[in-house]
Scaffold this motif. Structure first.
Motif, short mmCIF file in Angstrom:
data_model
loop_
_atom_site.label_atom_id
_atom_site.label_comp_id
_atom_site.label_asym_id
_atom_site.label_seq_id
_atom_site.Cartn_x
_atom_site.Cartn_y
_atom_site.Cartn_z
N PHE A 273 0.80 -1.22 0.00
CA PHE A 273 0.00 0.00 0.00
C PHE A 273 0.84 1.28 0.00
N ASP A 274 1.71 1.45 0.99
CA ASP A 274 2.36 2.74 1.17
C ASP A 274 3.36 3.08 0.06
N LEU A 275 4.16 2.10 -0.37
CA LEU A 275 5.09 2.37 -1.46
C LEU A 275 4.36 2.67 -2.77
N PRO A 276 3.30 1.93 -3.13
CA PRO A 276 2.54 2.32 -4.32
C PRO A 276 1.92 3.71 -4.21
N VAL A 277 1.45 4.08 -3.00
CA VAL A 277 0.91 5.44 -2.82
C VAL A 277 2.01 6.47 -3.04
N MET A 278 3.20 6.22 -2.47
CA MET A 278 4.33 7.14 -2.65
C MET A 278 4.68 7.30 -4.13
N THR A 279 4.67 6.20 -4.87
CA THR A 279 4.98 6.25 -6.30
C THR A 279 3.90 6.97 -7.07
N ALA A 280 2.64 6.73 -6.72
CA ALA A 280 1.52 7.41 -7.39
C ALA A 280 1.58 8.92 -7.15
N VAL A 281 1.94 9.31 -5.94
CA VAL A 281 2.07 10.74 -5.63
C VAL A 281 3.18 11.37 -6.46
N ALA A 282 4.30 10.66 -6.61
CA ALA A 282 5.40 11.17 -7.44
C ALA A 282 4.96 11.31 -8.89
N LEU A 283 4.23 10.31 -9.40
CA LEU A 283 3.73 10.35 -10.78
C LEU A 283 2.77 11.51 -11.00
N ALA A 284 1.94 11.80 -9.99
CA ALA A 284 0.95 12.87 -10.12
C ALA A 284 1.61 14.24 -10.26
N CYS A 285 2.84 14.37 -9.78
CA CYS A 285 3.53 15.66 -9.87
C CYS A 285 3.79 16.07 -11.32
N LEU A 286 4.08 15.09 -12.17
CA LEU A 286 4.49 15.42 -13.54
C LEU A 286 3.41 16.15 -14.32
N PRO A 287 2.17 15.62 -14.41
CA PRO A 287 1.15 16.37 -15.16
C PRO A 287 0.78 17.70 -14.51
N ILE A 288 0.78 17.75 -13.17
CA ILE A 288 0.44 19.01 -12.49
C ILE A 288 1.52 20.05 -12.74
N PHE A 289 2.79 19.65 -12.66
CA PHE A 289 3.88 20.59 -12.91
C PHE A 289 3.91 21.02 -14.37
N TYR A 290 3.56 20.09 -15.28
CA TYR A 290 3.68 20.36 -16.71
C TYR A 290 2.65 21.38 -17.18
N THR A 291 1.45 21.33 -16.65
CA THR A 291 0.38 22.22 -17.10
C THR A 291 0.60 23.62 -16.53
N GLY A 292 1.10 24.51 -17.38
CA GLY A 292 1.29 25.89 -16.96
C GLY A 292 2.59 26.15 -16.23
N HIS A 293 3.40 25.11 -16.02
CA HIS A 293 4.67 25.26 -15.28
C HIS A 293 4.44 25.94 -13.93
N CYS A 294 3.35 25.57 -13.28
CA CYS A 294 3.08 26.10 -11.95
C CYS A 294 2.13 25.16 -11.21
N ILE A 295 2.05 25.33 -9.91
CA ILE A 295 1.09 24.60 -9.09
C ILE A 295 0.06 25.62 -8.61
#
Length: 366
Positions: A273-295
């Motif tokens: 559970f926890d390691l997959p959640v950690m990996t999913a959180v890291a993956l979620a950063c890429l599209p959020i960072f990419y759209t508009g180059h801001c959070i």
């Protein structure tokens, strides 16, 4: 006594964060390095020091669940809580380097650790390999910085140097050292106070590591990121979080496994559970960072909501509550897919906008 430790730790964190951000900002201006690179290296290393101290100490004392939970929980906390809070205060700027290099490195590290621990253990050899990768990553960052490819705005020039002289640089280094010392000490006092309370309530070692200790050792990142945002160093705030997550895996987890006599055992619950959640959180950063180059603020709110959902799951699981299966089903079947769909739509929209803009520019040139 716990109250005194808590208050003293909080004061040390605030003072240490002020010194660290002030010294790092001045050092960046004096050396020509961007605040992003300073955040990814000096500040990230310093704010990861509490995780390193807790991890090695817990491994040597046999509290391996606490050591692993601290590192995994800290990485989840860094993104969902720290970036969420920081973005809620002000939208965060994301540089091209983060999208092209550092976030992909964070994702690769997360995936690698998840795969290496499928057998329920991180061996000393695997830890040494992760540490070697850490040295390579830091060397690459410094090489790019010296080439002038680290500019937070995405330009191909280095940040303009501000002359401060040897005395000025010595003061900057002293501020950084004093700030790091206060951050480490303050985090230690807060963790000690919070852990005593959690143990008195009968919470498991793993849950303590994933929640109380993870938040406690992430308090330097929280204090540093929030203060960096308030002082206008928004690229340093994001760089600090991403850099800390990479160092938590390649440095803290690696050295914790190396100092453990038989490697570092990783519990089945963490692997499933926890390691997959950690990996999913890291993956979620890429599209959020990419759209508009801001959070944006609403994206920070999404991070905070997911952090609350993650804590709720841990508490329900620790209590063995009857609502846990229903809660898990709702999260996995509705909330997570809906979020993934939203992120995908944002990326497609961003790509469409950039292509349309490129066509318009080509038309203007003709």
């Amino acid at each position: 006594m716990n109250l005194l430790l808590f208050v003293g730790g909080l004061a040390a964190l605030l003072g240490g964060a002020e010194m660290l951000v002030r010294g790092a900002s001045r050092l960046a201006a004096a050396t020509g390095l961007s605040p992003l690179v300073i955040g990814l290296t000096v500040v990230a290393f310093g704010t990861s020091a509490p995780e390193l101290a807790v991890g090695i100490g817990a491994a040597r004392s046999g509290a391996t669940d606490l050591a692993v939970g601290n590192i995994v929980g800290s990485n989840i906390t860094n993104v969902l809580l720290i970036l969420g809070l920081s973005a809620a205060i002000a939208p965060l700027t994301v540089s091209r380097q983060l999208i092209r290099l550092d976030v992909p490195v964070m994702i690769l590290c997360s995936v690698a650790v998840m795969l290496l621990t499928l057998d329920g253990r991180l061996s000393r050899i695997e830890g040494a390999a992760l540490f070697a990768a850490c040295l390579g990553y830091l060397g690459l960052l410094l090489w790019l910085a010296l080439r002038g490819d680290d500019d937070a705005a995405g330009q191909d020039v280095a940040t303009a140097k501000v002359s401060r002289g040897l005395a000025g640089r010595a003061i900057d280094l002293a501020l950084i050292a004093a700030g790091l010392a206060l951050l480490v000490a303050g985090a230690g006092w807060l963790v000690e106070a919070a852990t005593s309370v959690a143990e008195a309530l009968g919470v498991s070692e793993l849950v303590i590591g994933l929640t109380v200790v993870a938040v406690g050792t992430s308090l330097p990142e929280i204090a540093t990121a929030l203060l960096a945002v308030l002082r206008g160093e928004r690229e340093m705030a994001v760089g600090n979080v991403v850099g800390s997550n990479v160092l938590n895996l390649l440095l803290v987890l690696a050295l914790t496994a190396v100092v453990s006599a038989q490697g570092l055992p990783v519990g089945d619950a963490v692997v499933r559970f926890d390691l997959p959640v950690m990996t999913a959180v890291a993956l979620a950063c890429l599209p959020i960072f990419y759209t508009g180059h801001c959070i944006r603020r609403w994206e920070g709110a999404v991070f905070l909501a997911y952090y609350g959902a993650y804590l709720a799951y841990l508490l329900l699981d620790a209590a063995g509550h009857d609502a846990l299966p229903a809660y898990s089903a709702v999260m996995m079947r509705f909330v997570v897919p809906l979020t993934a769909l939203t992120l995908g739509m944002l990326v497609l929209r961003s790509l469409h906008y950039r292509r349309a803009r490129a066509r318009n520019l080509q038309g203007d040139e003709r």
